[in-house]
Design an enzyme around this catalytic site. Structure first.
Site, PDB file in Angstrom:
ATOM      1  N   ASN A 464     -29.047 -78.338   6.080  1.00 37.13           N
ATOM      2  CA  ASN A 464     -28.642 -76.989   5.734  1.00 37.13           C
ATOM      3  C   ASN A 464     -29.851 -76.143   5.344  1.00 37.13           C
ATOM      4  OD1 ASN A 464     -26.534 -74.942   4.759  1.00 37.13           O
ATOM      5  ND2 ASN A 464     -27.688 -75.276   2.875  1.00 37.13           N
ATOM      6  N   GLU A 465     -29.948 -74.971   5.944  1.00 38.68           N
ATOM      7  CA  GLU A 465     -30.923 -73.950   5.542  1.00 38.68           C
ATOM      8  C   GLU A 465     -32.352 -74.491   5.499  1.00 38.68           C
ATOM      9  OE1 GLU A 465     -29.554 -72.251   1.866  1.00 38.68           O
ATOM     10  OE2 GLU A 465     -27.864 -71.228   2.808  1.00 38.68           O
ATOM     11  N   ASP A 466     -32.739 -75.219   6.528  1.00 35.82           N
ATOM     12  CA  ASP A 466     -34.099 -75.762   6.539  1.00 35.82           C
ATOM     13  C   ASP A 466     -35.093 -74.804   7.178  1.00 35.82           C
ATOM     14  OD1 ASP A 466     -33.821 -78.163   5.111  1.00 35.82           O
ATOM     15  OD2 ASP A 466     -32.737 -79.034   6.788  1.00 35.82           O
TER      16      ASP A 466
END
Length: 864
Positions: A464-466
């Protein structure tokens, strides 16, 4: 000395000790520990809930654990236990991150000849070291996957030592006295200590930049498990279905655990029995083999007409695998039981999702493991209550954010019929060193291995959200793409029957099977009427679009007569994502997250628009609203409830917000009707001003009554915004008003009613705070008193738009019930329409409660 890693797991590091032949299991026997009670009774598994003590802080080592009275004092606790049950959202001090020691004594009595004695941990944050006495038995890195430590040899050595000590004490006792022998025979049991640590760690996932608390402690169950000399480490049931109407091919794979192969039995007999939900046997077979390593197919069969699993009919099969001839003839039957389901899934290119051959719009939400008063250590009954609320709202899908969650959550999803996206905790982090990458691989392996058989699992989330701008060590697109591709391939190799998924990493959107962009229409950027255009702009950029995370924060109890006023200030046509937006910043262009009123009224309007839009898109796979329940975060100190993400449909204590009923009106089948405003005690406006009344309902028609007089009947139309056409315009009487709705769906009738005051007096600037008692009760022998603060102007008129930040305090015997992460359970909190309240436990005698805010005299109340 040796350690062992299974073919699917490598996260728990077995530590070589000083005892010859000691084995430490470097993987989780989650299936084994879960099913022993069904197979053999409580004698083979013991839940270690009581008898624990806890010390927050550092010690010099395990030697001091058993001599702590000289340096610190342990306090009794019950399991599960979280360091941060109280301080997770403390407004004044960041939540504790550091060491926490646990200790207990356990009586062991393995019923199996040459059997193994195991400690099974369902989750420990964020790293754990396990000691038997002063000996390190094993350690584990990662706060969310299960692990097992084999303590067999250490337990035997401890028993021998205890026996020697007992004999020595008995020999030293006076021969004429039986008391000495009796006293010597009493032992506390096996000394067990666990060191948990949630300190900051750059090379551990999830990242310390994560917008949720990285809790510490033994916050899931700890079990003592006995297994025979040769046992089942894992049973996986694989099924394949060519089409929704075809026969199903089922294969059962077993992996054995026998850490001492040199002394293991020459052969083992196994039996497999599969039953359907009614208990009817659909397969039975058996076989004999030499003990094997790795996964082995022990049964394979065809179901000509399988009963398929779906949200509407969550049919589960049960597979029982028994072993015999491996325990030397003692201990009775040993068996493992696993539930599984059969389903056919399809994602249409640039189109919808199909389950068992039919289109299914994924109607979902998200979940963090967090709850008022418990943090991550939620009791089983509260988990069941929360998952039931999710099903009752009408959801058929959930994303478990952002880590592997408790097995009970997955079990509930299986039984209730809720499809699952479960996620490895690679969150807001770049690609670190080799230890970082090894941990990420291991967490993915463990998650898939431990939850493989759950019928509800649809997606294995890769992270997530890397692409977070400040993530450690850097936003290196090439490295992130390469590692995501590696994880994608690993997930498919471990489980080819499920899809992979990812949210928000635009430069790698082509890698997972399904991808969610960041779309926050009407909150972090843009307005909610831009939602459909935002979806359509993203549709053709990926093969399979799904929308994870959308919604709005709402301060429970805050309502607004004009919630959409802020939309006139928002620039449109510039996107609806939060990339490049810092929700903590104070500058930049207007956005609702910063400039809106954070009312439940606005959140309901936004939910309503998104839901009615999703109903009209035949190509849309589905979405998951963020989030089902409010949760803590080390960020967001400026929120109305400090350090709490308030985007939940329900509050952190599971009190339903008004938004819950908006979702229910679109998703639920059971007839329901909810007049908006149950927590809105005073509405306001001019005399005879026309006011809107909204009802959220899934019924076909609804009739509204104001003060006993009918305002007419409306017919529901999901595209007639707002409230699907179930709205009325009418003037209220000054003072008390009553609203009642009668709604009908087929032959069913449901009703709802609220009372409120209507204030026509205008108010000036807040000038006076008043504090009064609102309620009093006795709970478990304790006096519970709720006090309410209200803000008035200089003329004594209630300031109904006041949202001042107030601080409650008290002096004298008693305790504020604070740090709950709710609008009525926080000592520092913003007011809701000029009101705020808190409850206290009043001790013997009198105590004084105070409430203060800037530039207004402090108010006091004497509790007697």
């Amino acid at each position: 000395m040796h350690t062992r890693r299974s073919f699917m797991q490598a996260a728990a590091i077995g530590t070589i000790g000083t005892l010859a032949g000691r084995g430490t299991l470097a993987s989780s026997l989650a299936t084994l520990a879960a099913t022993i009670p069904d197979a053999g009774g409580a004698s083979r598994i013991q839940r270690l809930s009581n008898g624990w003590e806890y010390l927050q802080g550092s010690l010099g080592g395990p030697w001091e654990v058993w001599r702590s009275e000289e340096v610190a004092v342990f306090v009794p606790v019950a399991m599960p236990h979280c360091f941060n049950a109280y301080d997770g959202c403390d407004p004044d001090v960041p939540y504790y991150r550091g060491n926490g020691w646990y200790r207990t004594h356990v009586q062991t009595a393995n019923p199996y000849l040459k059997g193994r004695t195991l400690l099974h941990f369902e989750g420990a944050g964020q790293t754990a070291k396990v000691y038997v006495g002063e000996q390190l038995a094993g350690e584990h890195r990662g706060g969310y996957d299960e692990f097992v430590v084999d303590i067999t040899e250490l337990a035997e050595a401890a028993d021998e030592s205890a026996l020697a000590a007992k004999n020595a004490a008995a020999a030293a006792a006076p021969a004429k006295s039986g008391k000495g022998k009796k006293a010597a025979a009493k032992t506390k049991g096996l000394p067990i200590a666990v060191l948990c640590d949630n300190s900051r760690d750059l090379d551990r996932i999830p990242s310390d930049l994560s917008d949720f608390s990285l809790y510490g402690g033994l916050y899931r169950h700890v079990n003592l498990v006995y297994v025979p000399e040769i046992s089942l480490e894992r049973v996986h049931v694989r099924s394949s279905l060519a089409s929704a109407t075809s026969a199903a091919r089922v294969s059962v794979l077993g992996t054995l655990y026998f850490p001492a192969p040199e002394s293991a039995a020459a052969s083992v007999r196994y039996a497999v029995e599969v039953t359907d939900a009614s208990g009817a046997v659909v397969h039975r077979s058996s076989g004999t083999a030499r003990p094997w390593t790795g996964p082995k197919e022990i049964a394979s069969f065809t179901l000509e007409k399988p009963k398929l699993w779906s949200p509407s009919q969550p049919h589960l099969y049960r597979c029982k695998v028994s072993l015999s001839g491996a325990d030397g003839g003692s201990g009775g039957e040993y068996a493992v039981q696993e539930n599984f389901g059969i389903k056919h899934t399809e994602m249409v290119l640039h189109g919808p999702f199909k389950l068992n051959g039919e289109r299914l719009l994924l109607r979902g939400t998200h979940r963090h493991e967090d709850h008022a008063g418990y943090a991550a250590a939620m009791p089983d009954d509260l988990i069941e209550q929360e998952m039931t609320l999710i099903k009752d709202v009408g959801a058929n899908f959930i994303r478990l954010a952002h880590y592997q969650q408790s097995r009970r959550v997955l079990e509930m999803c299986d039984r209730l019929g809720i499809l699952v996206w479960e996620e490895v905790p690679w969150c807001r982090g770049g690609v670190g060193d080799e230890a970082f990458k090894t941990m990420a691989r291991d967490k993915l392996r463990n998650m898939i291995d431990q939850h493989f058989n759950h019928a509800s699992v649809l997606f294995w989330g890769l992270g997530n959200e890397d692409d977070w701008p400040t993530e450690y060590p850097e936003v290196n697109e090439e490295k992130i793409r390469s590692f995501m591709q590696e994880l994608n391939e690993l997930a498919h190799s471990l489980d080819s029957s499920r899809y992979t998924s990812f949210r928000r990493c635009d430069f790698a959107r082509d890698i997972p099977d399904a991808y969610s962009p960041s779309i926050w229409a009407g909150w972090y950027r843009g307005t909610y009427p831009e939602y459909q255009a935002a979806l359509e702009a993203e549709r053709d950029r990926v093969n399979h679009l799904i929308h994870m995370e959308w919604g709005a924060d709402s301060h429970a109890g805050r309502n607004s007569e004009n919630p959409d006023r802020v939309l006139a200030e928002i620039a449109t046509g510039h996107g609806t994502d939060e990339r490049g937006m810092d929700y903590l910043s104070t500058g930049g262009s207007a956005r609702v997250s910063r400039d809106g009123d954070w009312s439940e009224t606005y959140a309901c309007n936004l939910f309503d628009w998104h839901l009615k839009t999703q109903e009209t898109l035949p190509w849309f796979m589905g979405s998951a609203q963020w989030i089902f329940k409010d949760f803590t975060t080390p960020l967001r100190m400026e929120n109305p409830v400090p350090r709490v993400n308030q985007k939940g449909m329900i509050a952190r204590d599971m009190t339903k917000k008004e938004g819950y009923y908006v979702f229910q009106s679109y998703w639920a089948e059971k007839p329901m009707a909810r007049i908006y405003g149950h927590n809105w005690p005073v509405r306001w406006g001019a005399a005879n001003e026309q006011k809107m009344v909204k009802v959220y309902s899934n019924c076909e028609t609804a009739e509204m009554f104001l003060n006993g007089k009918s305002l007419g009947t409306r017919t529901r139309d999901s595209q007639n915004y707002p409230a699907a056409g179930l709205r009325w315009i009418a003037p209220f009487d000054e003072g008390k008003n009553t609203l009642r709705v009668v709604a009908r769906k087929g032959a069913a009738t449901v009703e709802d009613e609220i009372e409120f005051l209507y204030q026509t007096e205008k108010w000036g600037s807040p000038a006076e705070m008043r504090l009064t008692e609102k309620a009093r009760s006795t709970v478990n022998g304790q006096r519970m008193v709720t006090v309410e603060a209200k803000l008035y102007d200089a003329k004594g008129v209630l300031c109904l738009d006041a949202k001042n930040r107030v601080r409650f305090s008290m002096a004298g015997p008693g305790t504020l019930i604070d740090n709950q992460g709710t609008s009525n359970g926080s000592r520092l909190v913003e007011m809701c329409n000029g009101r705020s309240e808190i409850t206290l436990i009043a001790g013997d005698g009198r105590c004084t409660v105070a409430v203060a805010t800037e530039r207004i005299p402090t108010a006091f109340y004497l509790v007697s």
